[in-house]
Write a protein that holds these residues in place. Structure first.
Motif, PDB file in Angstrom:
ATOM      1  N   GLU A  60       0.827  -1.205   0.000  1.00  0.00           N
ATOM      2  CA  GLU A  60       0.000   0.000   0.000  1.00  0.00           C
ATOM      3  C   GLU A  60       0.868   1.265   0.000  1.00  0.00           C
ATOM      4  N   ALA A  61       1.898   1.304   0.843  1.00  0.00           N
ATOM      5  CA  ALA A  61       2.746   2.488   0.968  1.00  0.00           C
ATOM      6  C   ALA A  61       3.605   2.735  -0.269  1.00  0.00           C
ATOM      7  N   SER A  62       3.818   1.716  -1.102  1.00  0.00           N
ATOM      8  CA  SER A  62       4.610   1.923  -2.324  1.00  0.00           C
ATOM      9  C   SER A  62       3.931   2.918  -3.268  1.00  0.00           C
ATOM     10  N   SER A  63       2.632   3.155  -3.073  1.00  0.00           N
ATOM     11  CA  SER A  63       1.911   4.122  -3.905  1.00  0.00           C
ATOM     12  C   SER A  63       2.393   5.557  -3.658  1.00  0.00           C
ATOM     13  N   GLY A  67       6.742   5.746  -9.786  1.00  0.00           N
ATOM     14  CA  GLY A  67       7.914   5.570 -10.637  1.00  0.00           C
ATOM     15  C   GLY A  67       8.993   4.698 -10.020  1.00  0.00           C
ATOM     16  N   HIS A  68       8.853   4.340  -8.745  1.00  0.00           N
ATOM     17  CA  HIS A  68       9.846   3.493  -8.085  1.00  0.00           C
ATOM     18  C   HIS A  68       9.296   2.086  -7.881  1.00  0.00           C
ATOM     19  N   THR A  69      10.172   1.111  -8.032  1.00  0.00           N
ATOM     20  CA  THR A  69       9.820  -0.299  -7.863  1.00  0.00           C
ATOM     21  C   THR A  69      10.571  -0.833  -6.651  1.00  0.00           C
ATOM     22  N   LEU A  87       6.847  -4.835  -6.230  1.00  0.00           N
ATOM     23  CA  LEU A  87       5.802  -3.866  -5.892  1.00  0.00           C
ATOM     24  C   LEU A  87       6.039  -2.537  -6.602  1.00  0.00           C
ATOM     25  N   LYS A  88       4.947  -1.942  -7.055  1.00  0.00           N
ATOM     26  CA  LYS A  88       5.054  -0.615  -7.676  1.00  0.00           C
ATOM     27  C   LYS A  88       3.706   0.080  -7.576  1.00  0.00           C
ATOM     28  N   GLU A  89       3.745   1.295  -7.060  1.00  0.00           N
ATOM     29  CA  GLU A  89       2.579   2.177  -7.011  1.00  0.00           C
ATOM     30  C   GLU A  89       1.349   1.500  -6.402  1.00  0.00           C
ATOM     31  N   GLY A  90       1.552   0.804  -5.278  1.00  0.00           N
ATOM     32  CA  GLY A  90       0.448   0.215  -4.530  1.00  0.00           C
ATOM     33  C   GLY A  90      -0.033  -1.136  -5.017  1.00  0.00           C
ATOM     34  N   GLU A  91       0.686  -1.750  -5.935  1.00  0.00           N
ATOM     35  CA  GLU A  91       0.262  -3.034  -6.486  1.00  0.00           C
ATOM     36  C   GLU A  91       1.398  -4.049  -6.497  1.00  0.00           C
TER      37      GLU A  91
END
Length: 100
Positions: A60-63, A67-69, A87-91
């Motif tokens: 969730e926090a990756s959102s 642009g970052h993985t 993980l990337k952008e919440g997914e």
């Protein structure tokens, strides 16, 4: 027990590494390894009994970092089986199982 390592795929500046660390909630764990430094990838490792909550929180926090993985490795230390999440952008983009 589980060893969970979270890494950025890209090189991040030290301030971004610290922001990632706190957004992912890693400061809540007393037995973690994290050493920020300029011009390197973020990496932190924690050890705990269960990993589901951490996987959910980090995904969730990756959102917050478009642009970052990030790669999250979840190692079951008793069975020596690990699961890697991309993980990337919440997914979760990819999930791989590795037997040891």
């Amino acid at each position: 027990m589980r060893a969970i390592t979270i890494k950025s795929v890209e090189i991040l500046q030290e301030e971004v590494q610290l922001e990632v660390h706190y957004k992912f909630g890693m400061e809540q764990y007393t037995d973690y390894v994290f050493k920020p430094g300029g011009g390197k990838m973020y990496s932190a490792t924690i050890v705990m009994d269960s990993s589901e909550h951490v996987i959910s929180k980090v995904t969730e926090a990756s959102s917050f970092f478009p642009g970052h993985t990030f790669i999250l490795d979840d190692l079951d230390m008793e069975s020596n089986i690990s699961t890697s999440y991309r993980l990337k952008e919440g997914e979760i983009l990819e999930k791989k199982f590795n037997i040891g």
